[in-house]
Design a protein around this motif. Structure first.
Motif, PDB file in Angstrom:
ATOM      1  N   LYS A 198      43.413   8.367  91.967  1.00 45.09           N
ATOM      2  CA  LYS A 198      43.595   9.573  92.780  1.00 45.09           C
ATOM      3  C   LYS A 198      43.052   9.366  94.189  1.00 45.09           C
ATOM      4  O   LYS A 198      43.669   9.801  95.173  1.00 45.09           O
ATOM      5  CB  LYS A 198      42.897  10.754  92.111  1.00 45.09           C
ATOM      6  CG  LYS A 198      43.568  11.219  90.819  1.00 45.09           C
ATOM      7  CD  LYS A 198      42.908  12.464  90.267  1.00 45.09           C
ATOM      8  CE  LYS A 198      43.210  13.659  91.157  1.00 45.09           C
ATOM      9  NZ  LYS A 198      42.711  14.920  90.567  1.00 45.09           N
ATOM     10  N   MET A 199      41.883   8.698  94.290  1.00 49.13           N
ATOM     11  CA  MET A 199      41.317   8.452  95.614  1.00 49.13           C
ATOM     12  C   MET A 199      42.215   7.547  96.438  1.00 49.13           C
ATOM     13  O   MET A 199      42.416   7.782  97.643  1.00 49.13           O
ATOM     14  CB  MET A 199      39.930   7.827  95.480  1.00 49.13           C
ATOM     15  CG  MET A 199      38.866   8.775  94.929  1.00 49.13           C
ATOM     16  SD  MET A 199      37.272   7.956  94.660  1.00 49.13           S
ATOM     17  CE  MET A 199      36.877   7.474  96.335  1.00 49.13           C
ATOM     18  N   ILE A 233      45.093   9.540  97.782  1.00 51.14           N
ATOM     19  CA  ILE A 233      44.686  10.372  98.919  1.00 51.14           C
ATOM     20  C   ILE A 233      44.545   9.539 100.183  1.00 51.14           C
ATOM     21  O   ILE A 233      44.984   9.933 101.275  1.00 51.14           O
ATOM     22  CB  ILE A 233      43.362  11.090  98.593  1.00 51.14           C
ATOM     23  CG1 ILE A 233      43.584  12.102  97.468  1.00 51.14           C
ATOM     24  CG2 ILE A 233      42.795  11.781  99.826  1.00 51.14           C
ATOM     25  CD1 ILE A 233      42.291  12.689  96.923  1.00 51.14           C
ATOM     26  N   ARG A 250      48.015   8.709 101.626  1.00 47.05           N
ATOM     27  CA  ARG A 250      48.643   9.845 102.325  1.00 47.05           C
ATOM     28  C   ARG A 250      47.975  10.109 103.667  1.00 47.05           C
ATOM     29  O   ARG A 250      48.622  10.513 104.627  1.00 47.05           O
ATOM     30  CB  ARG A 250      48.562  11.100 101.452  1.00 47.05           C
ATOM     31  CG  ARG A 250      49.470  11.071 100.231  1.00 47.05           C
ATOM     32  CD  ARG A 250      49.659  12.463  99.648  1.00 47.05           C
ATOM     33  NE  ARG A 250      48.419  13.069  99.233  1.00 47.05           N
ATOM     34  CZ  ARG A 250      47.895  12.939  98.011  1.00 47.05           C
ATOM     35  NH1 ARG A 250      48.533  12.206  97.104  1.00 47.05           N
ATOM     36  NH2 ARG A 250      46.766  13.529  97.710  1.00 47.05           N
ATOM     37  N   SER A 251      46.637   9.877 103.744  1.00 49.93           N
ATOM     38  CA  SER A 251      45.919  10.185 104.984  1.00 49.93           C
ATOM     39  C   SER A 251      45.972   9.051 105.992  1.00 49.93           C
ATOM     40  O   SER A 251      45.554   9.225 107.131  1.00 49.93           O
ATOM     41  CB  SER A 251      44.462  10.512 104.659  1.00 49.93           C
ATOM     42  OG  SER A 251      43.836   9.381 104.084  1.00 49.93           O
TER      43      SER A 251
END
Length: 438
Positions: A42-43, A46, A49-50
């Motif tokens: 999950k990290m 993220i 995406r960032s």
């Protein structure tokens, strides 16, 4: 808006609430992450995406530069390097074998720590840390711990590496396990640095710290034995001056943390290899020193001048027979004036005033020392009962304040007068001091 209108609107909203709740409940719930791998995934998503760069992969350690094996434990990966040394292995001129059978009674006396006397050196754990800083504190981490212990007749050296700063728990658990099996700890400055640091890290990682063990800190012994002859008591200096061992391509202790941070940034294991070797030399040298310090005095390989330090330390510990033997050995091996002085000091403490008188008289003829004159004056006054000789020494100067010296001189003058001794009866070399006395 009137009160009636407000009540009407509240009624309308109340009628919609069940439908809203039903709509929310009808959506499928997202399952909680059951594993660390799921959280990492999950990290990573993220971060993608960032647009933030992913953290680097863990540094490899099973390489030519860093020959550590990785072992899976309940607390994570443990990175271990292990090798064995035979008892015949030497650090300079000192073999390891004496460290296994050295006298804990002598070591306890030199360390001024009676708790060491009942310990078994075969169960000793030698310990040294390399850290991210030399100032200590809760932010300092022991990233490399060197251990050594006897097993099957060999000295086993075990080094534990923290590959990433968040991976110290498995290392601490292994250290705790080794401490629980040990009969005593041996370090070099470990009482002030290594053990307080490890205790702090145990607390920070919620790992139960083992109960306190008898602790032989070789730095304290080295200072008592070697510092009087001007040897700086760093371990590398002790190796060179006492063991005759010169390290090759060693890293300075002040550069150790920089090497580790370079490894964390770049993954370059070669920068850390010298630190690993530095750490292994430390623990092996400690074993060699235990063998040297714990040898019987009659066969001791210590320098004759170091035996002076042994004699003074044993005197301080109250082991007068051993102190006298060490002083005598130092004199016989030619340790110079200081060995005669310490033999005199010990003889006086033991009540052997005849031996003390001979030694102080010999020193007074060889060196100009106000302390020697003071001790000799006391013996002439109280033991030999020759106040005139004592007065002759006091008039030359003694290691006491001027009021005390004048008071002693006046007392000795009265005693000499009371004995009815004239100038001609005082013996050679003292008559001139009494000319003009009433």
């Amino acid at each position: 808006m009137s009160l009636r209108s407000k009540l009407s609107r509240l009624s309308d909203l109340a009628g919609e609430t069940p439908a809203l709740l039903k709509s929310e409940k009808s959506e499928p719930a997202t399952p909680l992450a059951p594993t660390l791998e799921h959280l990492r995934a999950k990290m990573n998503a993220i971060l993608e995406r960032s647009g933030i760069e992913k953290p680097p992969a863990p540094r490899p350690v099973d390489t030519d530069d860093l020959p550590f094996a990785s072992i899976e434990t309940d607390l994570g990966l443990l990175h271990v390097r292990t090798f064995r040394l035979s008892p015949a292995h030497r650090t300079g001129r000192a073999p390891l074998l004496p460290a296994r059978d050295a006298s804990t009674e002598l070591l306890a006396l030199l360390a001024l720590d009676p708790s060491l006397q009942a310990c078994q050196l075969g169960g000793a754990l030698y310990l040294d840390t390399e850290t991210t800083g030399l100032s200590g504190g809760t932010g300092t981490v022991a990233f490399l711990v060197g251990l050594a212990f006897w097993e099957g007749g060999d000295l086993v050296v075990e080094q534990l590496l923290v590959r990433e700063l968040g991976e110290e728990a498995p290392m601490l658990e292994r250290v705790a396990m080794r401490l629980r099996k040990a009969t005593m700890i041996v370090t070099f400055n470990g009482k002030a640095f290594d053990m307080p640091l490890l205790r702090t890290r145990f607390v920070m990682n919620r790992i139960e710290a083992p109960e306190g063990l008898p602790h032989l800190d070789l730095l304290h012994v080295a200072r008592r034995l070697h510092k009087p002859r001007g040897i700086t008591c760093r371990l590398t200096n002790i190796e060179r001056e006492i063991l005759g061992f010169e390290r090759d391509n060693d890293v300075d202790s002040a550069d150790v943390s920089a090497c580790y941070f370079h490894f964390l940034r770049t993954g370059d294991g070669s920068a850390l290899r010298r630190v690993v070797e530095h750490n292994s030399w430390d623990v092996v040298s400690m074993a060699a020193l235990v063998g040297l310090y714990g040898e019987p005095l009659e066969g001791s390989q210590l320098d004759p001048e170091d035996l002076i330090g042994v004699a003074r330390t044993l005197k301080r510990a109250g082991a007068m027979d051993g102190a006298a033997a060490a002083a005598e050995t130092a004199v016989q091996r030619g340790a110079g004036h200081e060995s005669i002085r310490v033999r005199a000091e010990i003889a006086k403490a033991r009540g052997d005033r005849a031996r003390a008188l001979r030694d102080y008289a010999e020193l007074a003829e060889k060196i100009d020392c106000d302390r020697v004159r003071l001790e000799l004056a006391k013996l002439y006054e109280h033991y030999v009962k020759e106040p005139a000789r004592a007065l002759a020494l006091v008039e030359q100067g003694t290691a006491e304040s001027e009021p005390s010296r004048r008071h002693r001189a006046a007392r000795l003058t009265r005693k000499a007068r009371d004995q009815g001794l004239g100038v001609r009866d005082q013996g050679r070399g003292t008559g001139s001091l009494f000319r003009g006395l009433p």
